[in-house]
Design a protein around this motif. Structure first.
Motif, short mmCIF file in Angstrom:
data_model
loop_
_atom_site.label_atom_id
_atom_site.label_comp_id
_atom_site.label_asym_id
_atom_site.label_seq_id
_atom_site.Cartn_x
_atom_site.Cartn_y
_atom_site.Cartn_z
N LYS A 155 -32.97 -13.11 9.50
CA LYS A 155 -32.01 -12.31 10.29
C LYS A 155 -32.34 -12.47 11.77
N PRO A 156 -31.45 -13.10 12.53
CA PRO A 156 -31.71 -13.27 13.97
C PRO A 156 -31.52 -11.95 14.71
N SER A 157 -32.00 -11.92 15.93
CA SER A 157 -31.96 -10.68 16.73
C SER A 157 -30.55 -10.29 17.13
N ASN A 158 -29.62 -11.25 17.10
CA ASN A 158 -28.24 -10.92 17.49
C ASN A 158 -27.40 -10.38 16.34
N LEU A 159 -28.02 -10.22 15.16
CA LEU A 159 -27.34 -9.61 14.01
C LEU A 159 -28.07 -8.34 13.59
N SER A 160 -27.30 -7.32 13.24
CA SER A 160 -27.92 -6.06 12.80
C SER A 160 -27.94 -5.93 11.28
N ILE A 161 -27.28 -6.87 10.57
CA ILE A 161 -27.20 -6.80 9.11
C ILE A 161 -27.51 -8.17 8.51
N ILE A 162 -27.80 -8.15 7.20
CA ILE A 162 -27.99 -9.43 6.50
C ILE A 162 -26.74 -9.80 5.72
N GLY A 163 -25.77 -8.86 5.62
CA GLY A 163 -24.46 -9.19 5.04
C GLY A 163 -24.32 -8.95 3.55
N VAL A 164 -24.84 -7.84 3.04
CA VAL A 164 -24.66 -7.52 1.62
C VAL A 164 -24.10 -6.11 1.47
N ARG A 165 -23.44 -5.89 0.33
CA ARG A 165 -22.98 -4.55 -0.04
C ARG A 165 -23.44 -4.30 -1.46
N PHE A 166 -23.90 -3.09 -1.71
CA PHE A 166 -24.46 -2.78 -3.03
C PHE A 166 -23.44 -2.11 -3.94
N ASP A 167 -23.59 -2.39 -5.22
CA ASP A 167 -22.72 -1.80 -6.23
C ASP A 167 -23.18 -0.39 -6.56
N GLY A 168 -22.24 0.46 -6.95
CA GLY A 168 -22.61 1.82 -7.31
C GLY A 168 -21.43 2.76 -7.21
N VAL A 169 -21.72 4.03 -7.19
CA VAL A 169 -20.68 5.06 -7.17
C VAL A 169 -20.94 6.02 -6.02
N SER A 170 -19.95 6.20 -5.16
CA SER A 170 -20.06 7.16 -4.07
C SER A 170 -19.72 8.55 -4.60
N ILE A 171 -20.58 9.54 -4.30
CA ILE A 171 -20.35 10.92 -4.71
C ILE A 171 -20.27 11.75 -3.44
N PRO A 172 -19.07 11.84 -2.83
CA PRO A 172 -18.92 12.46 -1.51
C PRO A 172 -19.25 13.95 -1.47
N LEU A 173 -19.07 14.65 -2.59
CA LEU A 173 -19.30 16.10 -2.57
C LEU A 173 -20.75 16.46 -2.33
N VAL A 174 -21.65 15.53 -2.62
CA VAL A 174 -23.08 15.76 -2.33
C VAL A 174 -23.61 14.72 -1.36
N ASN A 175 -22.66 13.96 -0.74
CA ASN A 175 -23.03 12.95 0.26
C ASN A 175 -24.10 12.01 -0.28
N PHE A 176 -23.83 11.42 -1.45
CA PHE A 176 -24.82 10.59 -2.13
C PHE A 176 -24.15 9.34 -2.66
N PHE A 177 -24.87 8.21 -2.57
CA PHE A 177 -24.38 6.96 -3.16
C PHE A 177 -25.30 6.59 -4.30
N MET A 178 -24.78 6.62 -5.51
CA MET A 178 -25.55 6.31 -6.70
C MET A 178 -25.56 4.80 -6.93
N GLY A 179 -26.75 4.23 -7.09
CA GLY A 179 -26.86 2.80 -7.35
C GLY A 179 -26.32 2.44 -8.71
#
Length: 402
Positions: A296-320
């Motif tokens: 990861k070079p210094s001019n990038l803030s991410i490595i470019g991945v998104r993880f699978d799972g379930v977002s649970i907004p009522l408890v502000n939690f992302f389940m893997g």
């Protein structure tokens, strides 16, 4: 299921509704559809039955249900208060902030709007569209069932009941004898409040089930794994050979046993403005191992991945992703994840239906409740002000969303 496949299914449903509508325009077609219990209008299919469900006769003398229905009046008023707190108290500050920023030449405001639109295909995508529609179907049936049970307990005649679909949105209804109901304010309040009560019950059951599953799965050997859902072509992770389905097991010398552990590692060691080299080890479901060197070079803030799972907004939690690790590969528990997604939508839809239906907005149960307990002029003033404020806040929220 791909986004295009889901949208195609919804298109087929809409096309089927249009065909039935055209059939209904002929006298013979209308008689046939009526004979099988269907009422058709443009993009709407209703299955309507006269009288009451025989099954409801069993609840008519149930003492505990009678007590539960009585508690619905209190639940409805609490939900009405939640509407004003959640929409108006938050919304007024949001609108003021929005207007100030507009005068300063900026578009929108910081923070999430108090009312956010749910638009299948836009704000809701992929399989979540299906889970959302299932949750809506269960929720509207529960709401109308609440009215029906309350009417049966209070010996109010049910003229008809039914279910159907508008475009691709499920719906349900019960038709109560208004003349009988209006003879008693107590019975009217109980019947009107019962829909809100049943939505709150479904919300509580769904939410508690989510918490139960999250807490019990670790004891069953089920892990919330850091499984890659998507890797952006051209960014470091993709260039290093990482593809969807990879379960990350190690980063450099650290063991990654869950998505939570990955997030902890990222927060401690990822520096957005620095050059970083990561040795990522993982395994695919079929047992194929991977060791990738990600730069990861210094001019990038991410490595470019998104993880699978379930977002649970009522408890502000992302389940893997829910997995069972094996000696070679892992087993993905798709069915359990789908069940949790439905529970998440059930909790969101039911708390929303309860609060919106309890709001004094003329067409809602809350509006009818207010008309019963307050003088007509005072009730009308409150409802007009509420509707005006709600439309104003929703308009600003929607504009900000766009």
């Amino acid at each position: 299921m791909a986004q295009q496949e889901i949208l195609l299914i919804l298109l087929y449903i809409t096309f089927f509704e249009l065909i039935l509508f055209l059939i209904n325009q002929t006298e013979s077609g209308r008689k046939f559809l009526s004979k099988i219990g269907l009422e058709i209008s443009i993009f709407t299919i209703l299955i309507k039955r006269r009288g009451a469900l025989d099954l409801l006769n069993k609840v008519q003398k149930n003492r505990w249900l009678d007590i539960l229905i009585s508690s619905g009046v209190l639940i409805a008023f609490i939900s009405m208060i939640l509407f004003y707190v959640g929409v108006f108290f938050v919304g007024i500050g949001y609108v003021i902030s929005f207007i100030k920023n507009m005068f300063l030449g900026e578009r929108g405001v910081s923070g999430a709007p108090p009312v956010a639109p749910i638009i299948p295909g836009l704000t809701i995508q992929g399989e979540d569209i299906i889970y959302l529609l299932v949750a809506i179907g269960i929720s509207v049936v529960a709401h109308e069932l609440g009215h029906a049970i309350a009417a049966k307990i209070d010996e109010i005649n049910l003229k008809s009941y039914g279910a159907g679909i508008f475009l691709f949105m499920p719906l349900a209804f019960v038709e109560v004898d208004d003349n009988e109901m209006l003879k008693s304010k107590r019975k009217s309040l109980r019947i009107l409040s019962a829909g809100v009560l049943f939505n709150m019950i479904i919300f509580a059951i769904s939410f508690l089930l989510i918490l139960f599953i999250l807490n019990i799965t670790p004891y069953l050997g089920i892990v919330q794994g850091a499984v890659i859902q998507w890797a952006e072509p051209g960014l470091p992770a993709y260039e290093a050979g990482i593809r969807p389905g990879l379960l990350i097991t190690n980063i450099n010398d650290s063991r990654i046993i869950s998505l939570e552990r990955f997030i902890e590692y990222r927060n401690n060691y990822f520096k957005p403005d620095e050059n970083i080299t990561l040795i990522i080890k993982g395994v695919y479901p079929n047992g194929t191992m991977l060791e990738a060197v990600v730069h990861k070079p210094s001019n990038l803030s991410i490595i470019g991945v998104r993880f699978d799972g379930v977002s649970i907004p009522l408890v502000n939690f992302f389940m893997g992703a829910l997995i069972i690790p094996e000696e070679k590969g892992y087993i993905r528990l798709w069915s359990l994840e789908a069940f949790i997604r439905i529970l998440v939508w059930l909790s969101i839809i039911n708390i929303s239906l309860a609060i919106i239906n309890a709001a004094p907005l003329y067409i809602t149960d809350g509006g009818k409740i207010l008309s019963i307990i307050l003088p007509k002029k005072l009730s009308d003033v409150i409802q007009i002000l509420t509707i005006t404020g709600f439309i104003l806040i929703f308009s600003f929220s929607f504009f900000s969303f766009l």
